[in-house]
Motif scaffolding. Structure first.
Motif, mmCIF file in Angstrom:
data_model
loop_
_atom_site.group_PDB
_atom_site.id
_atom_site.type_symbol
_atom_site.label_atom_id
_atom_site.label_comp_id
_atom_site.label_asym_id
_atom_site.label_seq_id
_atom_site.Cartn_x
_atom_site.Cartn_y
_atom_site.Cartn_z
ATOM 1 N N VAL A 209 8.161 -2.561 36.679
ATOM 2 C CA VAL A 209 9.178 -2.100 35.736
ATOM 3 C C VAL A 209 10.433 -1.702 36.505
ATOM 4 C CG1 VAL A 209 9.771 -0.294 34.079
ATOM 5 C CG2 VAL A 209 7.503 -1.362 34.009
ATOM 6 N N GLY A 210 11.591 -2.168 36.031
ATOM 7 C CA GLY A 210 12.854 -1.895 36.705
ATOM 8 C C GLY A 210 13.325 -3.025 37.584
ATOM 9 N N ASP A 211 12.416 -3.930 37.975
ATOM 10 C CA ASP A 211 12.825 -5.107 38.740
ATOM 11 C C ASP A 211 13.645 -6.040 37.854
ATOM 12 O OD1 ASP A 211 11.362 -4.079 40.813
ATOM 13 O OD2 ASP A 211 9.739 -5.551 40.697
ATOM 14 N N LEU A 212 14.412 -6.908 38.482
ATOM 15 C CA LEU A 212 15.225 -7.886 37.754
ATOM 16 C C LEU A 212 14.653 -9.287 37.914
ATOM 17 C CD1 LEU A 212 18.837 -6.738 38.759
ATOM 18 C CD2 LEU A 212 17.461 -5.996 36.796
ATOM 19 N N LEU A 213 14.855 -10.092 36.881
ATOM 20 C CA LEU A 213 14.540 -11.516 36.947
ATOM 21 C C LEU A 213 15.840 -12.287 36.773
ATOM 22 C CD1 LEU A 213 11.299 -11.889 34.787
ATOM 23 C CD2 LEU A 213 11.503 -11.854 37.276
ATOM 24 N N LEU A 214 16.152 -13.116 37.750
ATOM 25 C CA LEU A 214 17.366 -13.928 37.706
ATOM 26 C C LEU A 214 16.975 -15.380 37.435
ATOM 27 C CD1 LEU A 214 20.357 -13.766 40.176
ATOM 28 C CD2 LEU A 214 19.442 -15.951 39.434
ATOM 29 N N TYR A 215 17.369 -15.878 36.268
ATOM 30 C CA TYR A 215 17.124 -17.281 35.926
ATOM 31 C C TYR A 215 18.320 -18.104 36.393
ATOM 32 C CZ TYR A 215 13.009 -16.198 33.118
ATOM 33 O OH TYR A 215 11.762 -15.805 32.697
ATOM 34 N N PRO A 216 18.088 -19.070 37.299
ATOM 35 C CA PRO A 216 19.209 -19.781 37.925
ATOM 36 C C PRO A 216 19.769 -20.897 37.054
ATOM 37 C CG PRO A 216 17.135 -20.620 38.774
ATOM 38 C CD PRO A 216 16.781 -19.499 37.829
ATOM 39 N N ASN A 217 21.043 -21.184 37.273
ATOM 40 C CA ASN A 217 21.699 -22.384 36.734
ATOM 41 C C ASN A 217 21.572 -22.510 35.212
ATOM 42 O OD1 ASN A 217 23.256 -24.671 36.963
ATOM 43 N ND2 ASN A 217 21.701 -25.910 37.981
ATOM 44 N N THR A 218 21.887 -21.434 34.511
ATOM 45 C CA THR A 218 21.727 -21.427 33.054
ATOM 46 C C THR A 218 23.030 -21.661 32.287
ATOM 47 O OG1 THR A 218 21.983 -19.012 33.059
ATOM 48 C CG2 THR A 218 19.729 -19.883 33.104
ATOM 49 N N ALA A 219 24.133 -21.927 32.975
ATOM 50 C CA ALA A 219 25.422 -22.022 32.275
ATOM 51 C C ALA A 219 25.453 -23.167 31.268
ATOM 52 C CB ALA A 219 26.563 -22.180 33.281
ATOM 53 N N GLY A 220 24.765 -24.268 31.549
ATOM 54 C CA GLY A 220 24.810 -25.432 30.667
ATOM 55 C C GLY A 220 23.794 -25.367 29.551
ATOM 56 N N TYR A 221 24.235 -25.001 28.368
ATOM 57 C CA TYR A 221 23.458 -25.006 27.127
ATOM 58 C C TYR A 221 22.383 -23.932 27.029
ATOM 59 C CZ TYR A 221 25.637 -29.378 25.732
ATOM 60 O OH TYR A 221 26.551 -30.325 25.372
ATOM 61 N N GLN A 222 22.157 -23.133 28.066
ATOM 62 C CA GLN A 222 21.106 -22.121 27.980
ATOM 63 C C GLN A 222 21.618 -20.770 27.502
ATOM 64 O OE1 GLN A 222 17.784 -22.610 28.334
ATOM 65 N NE2 GLN A 222 18.375 -24.756 28.501
ATOM 66 N N MET A 223 22.847 -20.416 27.815
ATOM 67 C CA MET A 223 23.300 -19.039 27.626
ATOM 68 C C MET A 223 23.519 -18.647 26.174
ATOM 69 S SD MET A 223 25.907 -18.336 30.775
ATOM 70 C CE MET A 223 25.310 -18.265 32.462
ATOM 71 N N ASP A 224 24.078 -19.510 25.371
ATOM 72 C CA ASP A 224 24.482 -19.044 24.044
ATOM 73 C C ASP A 224 24.273 -20.052 22.922
ATOM 74 O OD1 ASP A 224 26.572 -20.817 24.609
ATOM 75 O OD2 ASP A 224 27.925 -19.216 25.215
ATOM 76 N N SER A 225 23.527 -21.120 23.177
ATOM 77 C CA SER A 225 23.318 -22.103 22.118
ATOM 78 C C SER A 225 22.574 -21.507 20.930
ATOM 79 C CB SER A 225 22.529 -23.304 22.661
ATOM 80 O OG SER A 225 23.288 -24.023 23.597
ATOM 81 N N ASN A 226 21.658 -20.569 21.190
ATOM 82 C CA ASN A 226 20.838 -20.012 20.120
ATOM 83 C C ASN A 226 20.817 -18.489 20.098
ATOM 84 O OD1 ASN A 226 19.358 -22.463 18.895
ATOM 85 N ND2 ASN A 226 19.122 -22.766 21.090
ATOM 86 N N GLU A 227 21.698 -17.853 20.837
ATOM 87 C CA GLU A 227 21.666 -16.392 20.890
ATOM 88 C C GLU A 227 21.890 -15.765 19.517
ATOM 89 O OE1 GLU A 227 22.698 -14.798 25.321
ATOM 90 O OE2 GLU A 227 24.390 -15.176 24.020
#
Length: 459
Positions: A410-428
């Motif tokens: 708990v408190g650790d971070l998860l960084l998902y790489p290379n998400t700028a193309g279609y991952q960030m806000d297509s369905n937010e």
């Protein structure tokens, strides 16, 4: 928690991105997670500029006159539109809001490409007013544009006629051969009200040969239209340039070894359910390969056909311009032990990692950033799947049991790489009234301490 061997679970390491190193090493990712109190996306606009330059170089290297339109739907962030404007290229939009956003961030009206089916009358009116190029998808849409141009009498409406691909006859985009013939007649009858600049198409998939074949067909159509007195000097091939998230060996090994037991709840995915996370040629290299392709029944390369016909090639890339241009960070807020693995819960939802909502999986391995950096030394393999902070069983960011090098806490971070193309806000969506993750622009990644600012998206 039992440590498992590396070979027992498939991995998919992302291709390295040097710009991520200072974001993590400087502690900036952790500070931003604390400041925003939730997940966030960070954007790397220098990568966008580098990808754009590489595509322009590929066009120049092939001796092809071309123009790039950034497909704005791939990411709503303003900074990428701003970079397009600075680079003197265009933006592909499909709504009145997108068009206004592009204008507001410095893109010239004549550098806009308006696409999409059955366009809203307001969008068509704005497009004609600002001299945007309109990809006409149907005969009734052409009639609307002609009417707007005749009524306004300010300037001619600039149009491309979108062709229905013969290889995808059930596509909902484009006009048949007979409809194109009728459209050409109506453009001629409209006189100076219409400037018929050429043709376009929407082609699903990433194969280069079908794209080259269809482009060659449209070259012939341009020549035919010119004989009738129309301009017909431009062809838009849309987007569809693949990118690679991982290397070839990792990708093929993953496909060959992944099984339901590697996923939470034995979730089953077929190999065809995944985006092709590796491509032999990607981005600007894929464009160069396309231009070097020989269309069916021709002795010339596509570049040679285009040059000989005096055609300007138009591109509408989205994902390919956003390769390595951003990542997404979540904070772990819960850890449960399961039989042989852990189930993590993060402070956001899979709506911010859009691939899951296409009944698929975003496969590149996330990076675990420990809150306590003394745990950062690899000590084994600790499998964990990643769920979201909602009341839905299906809301999983990662069904796969990722083999982390140390136990997630708990408190650790998860960084998902290379998400700028279609991952960030297509369905937010603000599900459970959770706020949408902010977008942070990272500037000057060559500095020891990167600078950041919030993106200036208007809507």
């Amino acid at each position: 928690m039992e440590v498992t061997s590396v070979s027992s679970r498939p991995t998919l390491p992302a291709l390295p991105n040097p710009a991520t190193i200072p974001v993590v090493a400087s502690g900036l990712a952790a500070e931003l997670a604390y400041a925003f109190g939730g997940p966030f996306h960070y954007l790397l606009p220098d990568a966008f500029t580098a990808n754009l330059t590489a595509m322009q170089d590929a066009l120049a290297g092939a001796g092809v006159d071309g123009f790039v339109y950034y497909a704005k739907k791939a990411n709503k962030a303003a900074v990428f539109v701003e970079r397009a404007a600075i680079g003197g290229v265009g933006v592909d939009v499909a709504s009145a809001a997108e068009l206004r956003e592009a204008l507001g961030h410095g893109v010239r009206g004549e550098h806009l490409m308006v696409t999409g089916p059955a366009k809203d009358p307001q969008l068509l009116r704005l497009a004609v007013t600002h001299s945007a190029t309109i990809a006409i998808d149907a005969l009734d849409e052409l009639d609307q544009v002609i009417s707007l141009a005749l009524t306004g009498r300010v300037r001619p409406a600039r149009v491309l006629l979108r062709a229905l691909p013969a290889s995808q006859p059930h596509s909902r985009f484009g006009m048949s051969e007979d409809e194109l013939t009728t459209a050409l007649k109506r453009c001629l009858q409209a006189g100076d009200a219409i400037r018929m600049e050429g043709f376009s198409f929407h082609l699903s998939g990433y194969a280069l040969q079908p794209r080259a074949d269809l482009t060659a067909r449209l070259v012939d159509l341009c020549l035919t239209a010119r004989l009738q007195g129309l301009e017909a000097s431009r062809i838009s091939i849309g987007g569809g340039l693949p990118i690679s998230y991982t290397d070839a060996d990792s990708w093929h090994t993953f496909l060959a070894t992944q099984r339901p037991e590697h996923y939470h709840a034995n979730k089953a995915f077929g190999t065809g359910d995944f985006y092709p996370y590796h491509s032999p040629v990607a981005g600007a290299d894929a464009l160069a390969a396309l231009l070097a392709t020989r269309p069916q029944d021709t002795e010339s390369t596509l570049a040679e056909l285009i040059r000989d016909a005096g055609i300007e090639l138009l591109l509408e890339p989205g994902r390919a311009l956003l390769d390595q241009a951003g990542a997404t960070v979540f904070r772990i807020q819960g850890v449960k032990d399961r039989d042989g693995y852990q189930l993590l819960t993060v402070d956001g939802t899979s709506l911010s990692l859009s691939e899951q909502w296409f009944n698929s999986e975003y496969l590149p391995d996330p990076l675990l950033i420990p809150q306590d950096q003394t745990r950062a030394t690899a000590t084994g393999m600790f499998p964990a799947s990643v769920g979201a902070a909602t009341c839905l069983e299906s809301d999983m960011l990662t069904w796969r049991k990722i083999a982390f090098p140390h136990p997630p806490r708990v408190g650790d971070l998860l960084l998902y790489p290379n998400t700028a193309g279609y991952q960030m806000d297509s369905n937010e969506s603000p599900f459970h009234d959770l706020p949408l993750p902010p977008k942070v622009v990272i500037d000057h990644t060559d500095r020891t301490r990167p600078r950041w600012r919030l993106d200036r998206h208007f809507t």
